[in-house]
Scaffold this active site. Structure first.
Site, PDB file in Angstrom:
ATOM      1  N   ASP A 120      33.827  42.172  43.349  1.00 13.76           N
ATOM      2  CA  ASP A 120      35.097  42.785  42.945  1.00 13.76           C
ATOM      3  C   ASP A 120      34.953  43.568  41.644  1.00 13.76           C
ATOM      4  OD1 ASP A 120      35.829  41.265  45.070  1.00 13.76           O
ATOM      5  OD2 ASP A 120      37.205  39.949  43.964  1.00 13.76           O
TER       6      ASP A 120
ATOM      7  N   SER B 129      51.987  42.654  29.393  1.00 16.11           N
ATOM      8  CA  SER B 129      51.910  43.128  30.774  1.00 16.11           C
ATOM      9  C   SER B 129      53.283  43.601  31.214  1.00 16.11           C
ATOM     10  CB  SER B 129      51.432  42.011  31.710  1.00 16.11           C
ATOM     11  OG  SER B 129      51.659  42.421  33.046  1.00 16.11           O
TER      12      SER B 129
ATOM     13  N   LEU C 260      43.396  42.181  47.139  1.00 13.64           N
ATOM     14  CA  LEU C 260      42.894  43.522  46.796  1.00 13.64           C
ATOM     15  C   LEU C 260      42.310  43.540  45.386  1.00 13.64           C
ATOM     16  CD1 LEU C 260      45.654  45.744  48.442  1.00 13.64           C
ATOM     17  CD2 LEU C 260      43.563  44.809  49.409  1.00 13.64           C
TER      18      LEU C 260
ATOM     19  N   GLU D 156      30.791  39.941  54.862  1.00 16.47           N
ATOM     20  CA  GLU D 156      31.625  38.807  54.447  1.00 16.47           C
ATOM     21  C   GLU D 156      30.785  37.531  54.378  1.00 16.47           C
ATOM     22  OE1 GLU D 156      34.506  39.654  52.780  1.00 16.47           O
ATOM     23  OE2 GLU D 156      34.931  40.796  54.592  1.00 16.47           O
TER      24      GLU D 156
HETATM   25  P1  ADP Z   1      43.833  39.102  43.494  1.00 11.59           P
HETATM   26  O1  ADP Z   1      42.686  39.372  42.592  1.00 11.59           O
HETATM   27  O2  ADP Z   1      43.441  38.988  44.935  1.00 11.59           O
HETATM   28  O3  ADP Z   1      44.969  40.060  43.321  1.00 11.59           O
HETATM   29  P2  ADP Z   1      43.924  36.709  41.932  1.00 11.59           P
HETATM   30  O4  ADP Z   1      44.662  35.431  42.095  1.00 11.59           O
HETATM   31  O5  ADP Z   1      42.460  36.667  41.819  1.00 11.59           O
HETATM   32  O6  ADP Z   1      44.415  37.659  43.124  1.00 11.59           O
HETATM   33  O7  ADP Z   1      44.454  37.450  40.634  1.00 11.59           O
HETATM   34  C1  ADP Z   1      45.835  37.666  40.423  1.00 11.59           C
HETATM   35  C2  ADP Z   1      46.187  37.362  39.003  1.00 11.59           C
HETATM   36  O8  ADP Z   1      45.647  38.369  38.102  1.00 11.59           O
HETATM   37  C3  ADP Z   1      47.682  37.407  38.728  1.00 11.59           C
HETATM   38  O9  ADP Z   1      48.304  36.192  39.092  1.00 11.59           O
HETATM   39  C4  ADP Z   1      47.708  37.638  37.236  1.00 11.59           C
HETATM   40  O10 ADP Z   1      47.442  36.433  36.544  1.00 11.59           O
HETATM   41  C5  ADP Z   1      46.526  38.573  37.017  1.00 11.59           C
HETATM   42  N1  ADP Z   1      46.997  39.975  37.027  1.00 11.59           N
HETATM   43  C6  ADP Z   1      46.759  40.899  37.978  1.00 11.59           C
HETATM   44  N2  ADP Z   1      47.356  42.084  37.671  1.00 11.59           N
HETATM   45  C7  ADP Z   1      47.988  41.891  36.497  1.00 11.59           C
HETATM   46  C8  ADP Z   1      48.792  42.720  35.628  1.00 11.59           C
HETATM   47  N3  ADP Z   1      49.050  43.997  35.932  1.00 11.59           N
HETATM   48  N4  ADP Z   1      49.270  42.170  34.493  1.00 11.59           N
HETATM   49  C9  ADP Z   1      48.970  40.895  34.172  1.00 11.59           C
HETATM   50  N5  ADP Z   1      48.231  40.075  34.923  1.00 11.59           N
HETATM   51  C10 ADP Z   1      47.752  40.549  36.075  1.00 11.59           C
HETATM   52 MG    MG Z   2      41.000  38.073  42.301  1.00 11.07          MG
END
Ligand code: ADP
Ligand code: MG
Length: 389
Positions: A171, A67, A124, A33
């Protein structure tokens, strides 16, 4: 992972075209980390939550992205893609397409649908899953084959330059390169990596504290500055040390007094964490789970006391895990100040462990946590159709 057939039929009824489908997983970091920007080591694993992307060509010049998670559709013009995101979920897939266009690829009209079960915004990495699934889908449509490390870089650039989020490479790299039943030791300096087996008898139990303290952004910046201060002090004596990756605890013993007390503590975390991360991969390779658990405990203590990036809730979650049968190792994972803990747990006891952890955390803190039982899964791949239609 969702059933790809669900996405296929959604895509066909919306776009009237048979798609190709790709999957890219989320991830959890087992150890390492705040070592990435010190050009050090991290050891994540891909998990069995993934984003699916279905893609098909179009007869016009439109880029239509749907989506199923948001139940929304966005339309763009392939000939004039924006240069930056518009603070929308579509920034992530569109950013990948825009970066590909910037690399000189002519982007045709295309329909892209997405469906994911990586929890959004829970640490995640649903964002990397979306990016990597999109990158695989679009490069396949363009009939170009990017080596996976380059594909990961491209997705990281989409997040840095188009979305505007200052993330490292971990990631996207693990989502693109993960392997089933393995963790991946990544050298953030040159992106070389080594797979380390996780026995099938080990579950990755991810426990969300459900808190994210608002200090996180500012603290992240000050931690980075302190890490850089420490590296600069050591570099005065040993100019070959540009990053803490190259420094040792011995350097801190010699020159730590020239640093602010905080810089010294942050540096001690980063330097010892690098050593632990490499040792953790060795422990997995030797099937020494006891040693791995010990290293995870040490990592949590270092993250909490030296890096001061834990919080009361995360410390409680880790402490409670240590009271439960089946635990191999537990620590706070991710950027800090809340988020998730990662627990390596004997598979046969994972269910009861998750239940007991949830109950004791709820009674201790008054917060009901989300707990996911995961396994180390393969990286991004094409779904080979076995559809019965
Ligand atoms: P993490 O990567 O930890 O889940 P982030 O804030 O970096 O959190 O990313 C989350 C964002 O990614 C969501 O708010 C959305 O904008 C986008 N996202 C993730 N999964 C989807 C999906 N299945 N469809 C559309 N957008 C998505
Ligand atoms: Mg992210």
């Amino acid at each position: 992972m969702h059933d790809p057939e669900v996405l296929r039929s959604l895509h066909v009824s919306r776009f009237k075209y048979e798609p190709e489908i790709f999957a890219a997983p989320g991830r959890v970091n087992l150890i390492g980390e705040h070592t990435d920007y010190a050009e050090g080591f991290v050891m994540p694993a891909a998990i069995d939550f993934a984003t699916l992307a279905a893609i098909s060509p179009r007869d016009d010049d439109k880029i239509i992205i749907y989506s199923e998670n948001f139940k929304e559709e966005r339309t763009f013009d392939a000939a004039s893609l924006p240069k930056h995101g518009g603070k929308d979920w579509s920034d992530y897939p569109l950013g990948v397409i825009a970066i590909l266009a910037g690399e000189g690829h002519r982007i045709p009209g295309l329909s892209l649908s997405m469906l994911g079960d990586v929890p959004l915004g829970s640490g995640l990495s649903s964002s990397a899953a979306v990016e990597v699934a999109t990158a695989l889908a679009v490069t396949s449509l363009l009939d170009i084959d990017y080596p996976r490390p380059q594909l990961a870089r491209l997705c990281q650039r989409a997040e840095n330059e188009f979305v505007g989020a200052n993330c490292g490479i971990m990631d996207q790299f693990i989502s693109a390169n993960g392997a089933a039943n393995h963790a991946l030791l990544l050298d953030c300096r040159d992106l070389s990596f080594k797979l380390a087996p996780i026995p099938a008898s080990v579950a990755l139990v991810i426990a969300n504290t459900m808190v994210k303290h608002s200090v996180a952004g500012g603290e992240y910046t000050s931690r980075r500055a302190e890490v850089e201060e420490a590296a600069a002090v050591i570099a005065r004596h040993r100019p070959e040390v540009r990053f803490l990756r190259d420094a040792t605890v011995d350097d801190l013993d010699k020159w730590g007094t020239e640093m602010s007390p905080n810089a010294l503590k942050r540096a001690r975390h980063v330097i010892t964490e690098n050593t632990r991360t490499v040792a953790a991969a060795d422990a997995l390779i030797r099937h020494d789970l006891k040693e791995l658990g010990r290293l995870m405990s040490e990592a949590h203590a270092s993250y909490s006391f030296d890096f001061e990036a834990s919080c009361a809730e995360a410390d409680t979650m880790v402490m409670l895990a240590h009271n439960l049968p089946g635990l191999i190792g537990a620590r706070l994972t991710g950027g800090g100040f809340g988020g998730c803990t990662i627990n390596l747990v004997e598979q046969g006891r994972a269910q009861e462990f998750a239940k007991a952890l949830a109950a004791s955390y709820a009674s201790e803190t008054g917060i009901v946590p989300q707990i996911h039982i995961c396994h180390a899964s393969s990286g991004a791949h094409k779904i080979v159709a076995s559809f019965s239609h």
